[in-house]
Enzyme design. Structure first.
Site, PDB file in Angstrom:
ATOM      1  N   GLU A   1       4.374  -0.354   1.542  1.00 36.44           N
ATOM      2  CA  GLU A   1       4.892  -0.990   0.165  1.00 36.44           C
ATOM      3  C   GLU A   1       4.548  -2.459   0.123  1.00 36.44           C
ATOM      4  OE1 GLU A   1       8.688   0.697  -1.008  1.00 36.44           O
ATOM      5  OE2 GLU A   1       8.024   2.687  -0.444  1.00 36.44           O
TER       6      GLU A   1
ATOM      7  N   GLU B   1       0.961  -1.168   0.068  1.00 33.82           N
ATOM      8  CA  GLU B   1      -0.149  -0.181   0.064  1.00 33.82           C
ATOM      9  C   GLU B   1       0.866   1.317   0.119  1.00 33.82           C
ATOM     10  OE1 GLU B   1       0.899   1.514   2.949  1.00 33.82           O
ATOM     11  OE2 GLU B   1       1.720  -0.373   3.859  1.00 33.82           O
TER      12      GLU B   1
END
Length: 351
Positions: free
Chosen positions: A317, A174
């Site tokens: 991430e 994300e």
């Protein structure tokens, strides 16, 4: 009335394959249990993949990005422009997850669900443009129902693309300035915790900033009257596009028969939502690490998760999950390639 797609049955465990894998573990040239958590991991993957000797050559990573209107409340140390700038970095190959994906030989997909720059157009990015970020949930619901459904569906579509490409493991990552605030708000609702118990520094808030963040969340929870038994309401009122997409991806992976490796705090909150929406998905969720955000431990405990690593990570991430992939591959290699006592002519422990 048709049931929502996320309530469709998930793929079952192959209990026969698990028993075969357990039997193999008992025959390998080592004391029983001496490889600890790696033994159970290999057996679990055998049940998910339906074979005695699982493998993880094909790994798919998807990064979901979206901005958050609650940033207006001063809850982040970074400006919202960073979200879009990081999309450039992802596809340009300079982000941590980009490096890790290359090293792992994993595919990397980047999905822009809705940044503040709706005109952003980057080659290699799926721009869905559900909105210029979510609304400020301290004043109104973060998403409309249409946006929520579209975000869940975006995650489903990504998971289905990964499954269609033969992925055996899916990692969701994300990116979205303000998303630790949204994740803490969702988790506070579903766990029935005070926001101050789950709120952390995110990208670098000082203690005063963390207290302010918790106060913003508490006001929002009162404003929306959220209930622990309504995960969709929590997701739509105080969540984020990327959190919804992650939840949708995890549910679709379980339905498609693809194992999921869950990353840090935000991804674990998405997993919590997914399990609330369809408890059958839980066996398909493996957990990579326990991160530095204070709320992560509580979420992992609620999910009865045993993460593989504890490295003090808080990058997001999907980076922590990517770091755990070599460990998982080695667990499979040990399980599949070690000799048995009979093959190595080594005396086993007497029965």
């Amino acid at each position: 009335m048709n049931q929502p797609w996320w309530r469709a049955p998930c793929q079952p465990f192959d209990t026969a394959a698990m028993e075969q894998a357990r039997a193999r573990q008992r025959q390998l040239t080592k004391p029983a249990g001496s490889l600890g958590q790696l033994e159970g991991l290999a057996v679990h993957l055998a049940g998910l993949q339906g074979c005695e000797r699982p493998s993880l050559e094909q790994v798919a990573i998807a990064i979901f990005a979206g901005d958050h209107g609650v940033v207006e409340e001063g809850i982040s140390a970074y400006p919202q422009a960073v979200t879009g700038q990081m999309l450039h970095n992802f596809v340009g190959g300079g982000a941590a997850i980009s490096v890790l994906a290359r090293e792992l030989g994993a595919s990397l997909e980047v999905v822009d669900l809705g940044t503040i720059d709706l005109g952003l157009a980057l080659p290699g990015v799926h721009h869905l443009r559900l909105g210029a970020g979510t609304a400020n949930f301290a004043r109104q619901p973060a998403m409309t129902d249409a946006q929520l459904q579209a975000a869940l569906g975006a995650g489903r579509d990504s998971a289905q693309r990964a499954a269609g490409q033969g992925a055996r493991l899916f990692i969701g990552g994300e990116m979205g300035i303000g998303n630790t605030t949204a994740a803490a708000a969702v988790a506070s609702t579903l766990l029935g915790c005070q926001a101050r118990e789950l709120s952390g520094p995110g990208t670098g808030l000082d203690p005063v900033g963390v207290r302010h963040k918790a106060e913003v969340i508490e006001r929002a929870l009162v404003l929306h009257g959220l209930r622990a038994d309504d995960p969709l309401q929590a997701l739509g009122c105080v969540g984020g596009f990327e959190i919804a997409a992650l939840a949708g991806a995890y549910l679709a992976c379980a339905q498609q028969g693809v194992a999921v490796l869950v990353d840090g705090f935000i991804c674990s909150v998405a997993a919590l939502v997914a399990v609330h929406l369809n408890p059958q998905c839980r066996p398909w969720l493996l957990f990579a690490h326990q991160g530095a955000e204070p709320g992560h431990r509580a979420v992992l405990e609620a999910l009865e998760a045993s993460p593989l690593l504890a490295l003090g990570l808080r990058l997001g991430e999907g980076s922590g999950a990517a770091l755990a992939v070599p460990l998982m591959r080695l667990a499979c290699a040990l399980h599949g390639q070690m000799a048995t006592f009979a093959e190595a002519a080594v005396a086993d422990r007497p029965a």
